[in-house]
Design a protein around this motif. Structure first.
Motif: not given
Length: 582
Positions: A75-86, A115-122, A131-132, A134-140
């Motif tokens: 989760d730490i790594v994913i959180n960091h990677l999702l904080c970059h521009p898309v 789960r990062k994306l799903q939590k945004c929908h809940n 922003y997470v 959009v970033a998680a969608t691009d990562a997928l």
């Protein structure tokens, strides 16, 4: 110089060669220093674009992959990677595409990203999209392109597909200015206006289908402009239905997995979340497997949606009932919803009314008489509805109701059938060919119910005003068969104000020709002034043909009032002849 400082200067080839050793040291240090992981990942991401040697780049990505594959760091790594521009630059995209992790870790990593994306929908609907999301969608999307997590992608397909479709719904109509972008994220570049949240979601969904070998489903979406439908504000649910049907048609196994996934999820999230899930779910109810679902997850759920304040839920529910009704063993449960479905005939949304009629046509033979009679009154009010299809199919259902009346109830329904004759007769003149034809067909059903044989002139398809003699034959038939002729004239006069010119002309012509069959006792009692007043108003109509027909009708009505009863005239002549000498 610290290990991190050594990594921060990778421009020189010699430095790059020692990067592998430094990274190994970093990983060992991170095992004991949890808080160092984000900093290490920050250095790795910032230096990727500076590493020119392929071997070193591979070592860097391998090291980052080690971090993300360890559950306590994922989760730490994913959180960091999702904080970059898309969209991600080529270096971060390369990282997502070339993740090197052992097979047992692949599902875990993909699941945590999902789960990062799903939590945004809940969370409740917010002013701006996170922003997470959009970033998680691009990562997928990048993960699917790289195809390194292929087995996990297949395993999580139902969850991935539905989450991405829900993201599409949340993204429809948004631009990046509608996203809560962290401050300072785009310091060196502005976001392109061509980049939108829905573009990321659509491209990820497309790639998911292709990577899971859903070629036929993808082709159906392309062929029927499904991607455009998905991204449309007013047609998103059509796109969902198209994809669901494609999956059900081409891949039963995956479709059934999605169905079972959706059962517990249908009432979660906000309305967009629920609508997307519901729209996909009801299409899957076409499958024979849906018969195994307990009623609480099928009919009961659809009943809740029928009573929802949002019309889209009602439409989804009605579609689901249309599918379930094909399974005969489920009809008894659906019959319990009849009062609710009949009430929907009064809705202003055309789709709701038409779907309700479609269901009621399947259930009409099983209705009790009070429900049938009440429904016929509602349907009668829809004759002449400005929505052509509603007008058409309300007559169709009305005819089906008449056919379904049991012998013991026929007398009770007779007045309703008699009251429908004039409207149906006049609508045989409708400018809409389908409505005119259906009017003739249902009029025939009414005549059969009454044990009448209609004159052949009723079935003539030309306009009445060019063949008044045939209209005279029709009027003569109804004059002999019907009582309360004044009521018939009053009902017909209402149609002289109809919005459609052919109906107005037919009504006025009928009034004039039918007036001579009025009961003279009724004429004496009620007079004809009320008829004449309406006809005089029509003498000022802008349509010349209607003015002429109204003038002729007025003359005929006035003649009826002026002429004495033909029967009394004959009797008077007979008395006079008896008095004459022989």
């Amino acid at each position: 110089m610290t290990t991190l400082d050594g990594l921060k200067n990778l421009k020189h080839p010699c430095t790059q060669q020692s990067a592998g050793e430094l990274l190994i040291t970093l990983v060992k240090n991170a095992e004991s220093r949890f808080e160092k992981v984000p900093e290490i990942m920050g250095v790795i991401c910032s230096q990727l674009s500076l590493i020119s040697q392929p071997r070193v780049r591979h070592q860097v990505i391998t090291t980052a992959s080690l971090f993300i594959s360890r559950p306590k760091y994922t989760d730490i790594v994913i959180n960091h990677l999702l904080c970059h521009p898309v969209p991600y630059d080529r270096y971060l995209a390369e990282f997502w595409r070339t993740l090197e992790v052992e097979l047992p870790s692949t599902t875990w990593i993909l699941w945590r990203l999902l789960r990062k994306l799903q939590k945004c929908h809940n969370v409740p609907t917010q002013e701006k999209m996170a922003y997470v999301a959009v970033a998680a969608t691009d990562a997928l999307y990048e993960v699917f392109v790289g195809n390194r997590l292929r087995a996990a992608t297949f395993r999580l397909f139902p969850q991935l597909l539905m989450t991405l479709l829900i993201q599409v719904h949340h993204s429809v109509g948004l631009t990046m200015s509608d996203v809560a972008i962290p401050r300072g994220l785009y310091t060196e570049q502005e976001v392109s206006s061509e980049v939108t949240p829905v573009c990321f979601a659509i491209q990820a969904t497309k790639t998911l289908l292709l990577r899971t070998q859903c070629w036929q489903e993808f082709n159906i979406m392309e062929k029927h402009k499904g991607w455009t439908l998905l991204a449309g504000k007013d047609c998103h649910l059509q796109g969902i239905s198209l994809l669901a049907n494609a999956l059900l048609e081409r891949n039963h196994l995956l479709a059934h997995k999605v169905m079972y996934l959706l059962v517990p999820l249908l009432n979660r999230g906000n309305d967009k979340h629920k609508l997307t899930s519901a729209a996909f779910f009801v299409e899957l109810l076409q499958s024979p497997l849906s018969r195994r679902l307990p009623s609480i997850y099928s009919v009961a759920r659809l009943k809740d949606w029928l009573q929802h304040g949002n019309n889209l839920f009602k439409i989804v529910a009605l579609k689901g009932l249309c599918y379930l009704i094909r399974h005969r063993e489920m009809r008894e449960d659906i019959n319990s919803l009849l009062p609710c479905i009949v009430d929907l005939l009064c809705e202003t949304d055309e789709k709701i009314v038409l779907l309700a009629i479609q269901i009621l046509l399947q259930l009409v033979r099983t209705m009790d008489f009070p429900t049938l009679a009440a429904m016929m009154r509602t349907l009668f009010s829809l004759f002449g509805d400005v929505r052509p299809d509603v007008h058409h199919f309300s007559m169709t259902l009305f005819g089906a109701c008449i056919k379904s009346v049991k012998h013991t109830d026929k007398k009770s329904i007779e007045n309703q059938v008699l009251g429908s004759l004039v409207p149906l007769l006049l609508y045989t003149q409708d400018e809409n060919y389908a409505i005119a034809e259906e009017s003739r067909r249902v009029l025939t059903i009414c005549a059969q119910f009454l044990k009448w044989k209609l004159p052949q002139e009723v079935y003539c398809k030309g306009p009445w005003y060019i063949q008044p003699s045939e209209v005279g034959t029709i009027c003569k038939f109804f004059g002999k068969k019907c009582k309360g002729k004044v009521n018939i004239l009053a009902q017909t006069l209402m149609f002289s104000k109809n919005a459609k010119l052919p109906i107005r002309r037919a009504a006025v012509l009928f009034v004039g020709l039918f007036s001579k069959y009025m009961d003279h006792n009724e004429v004496k009692m009620k007079g004809t002034d009320w008829i004449e007043d309406d006809l005089r108003d029509l003498l000022n109509d802008p349509e010349p043909s209607l003015r002429i027909i109204a003038s002729q009708a007025l003359f005929r009505v006035q003649k009826v009032e002026a002429d004495p009863d033909p029967g009394q005239t004959v009797c008077g002549w007979r008395k006079l002849l008896r008095c004459l000498p022989t």
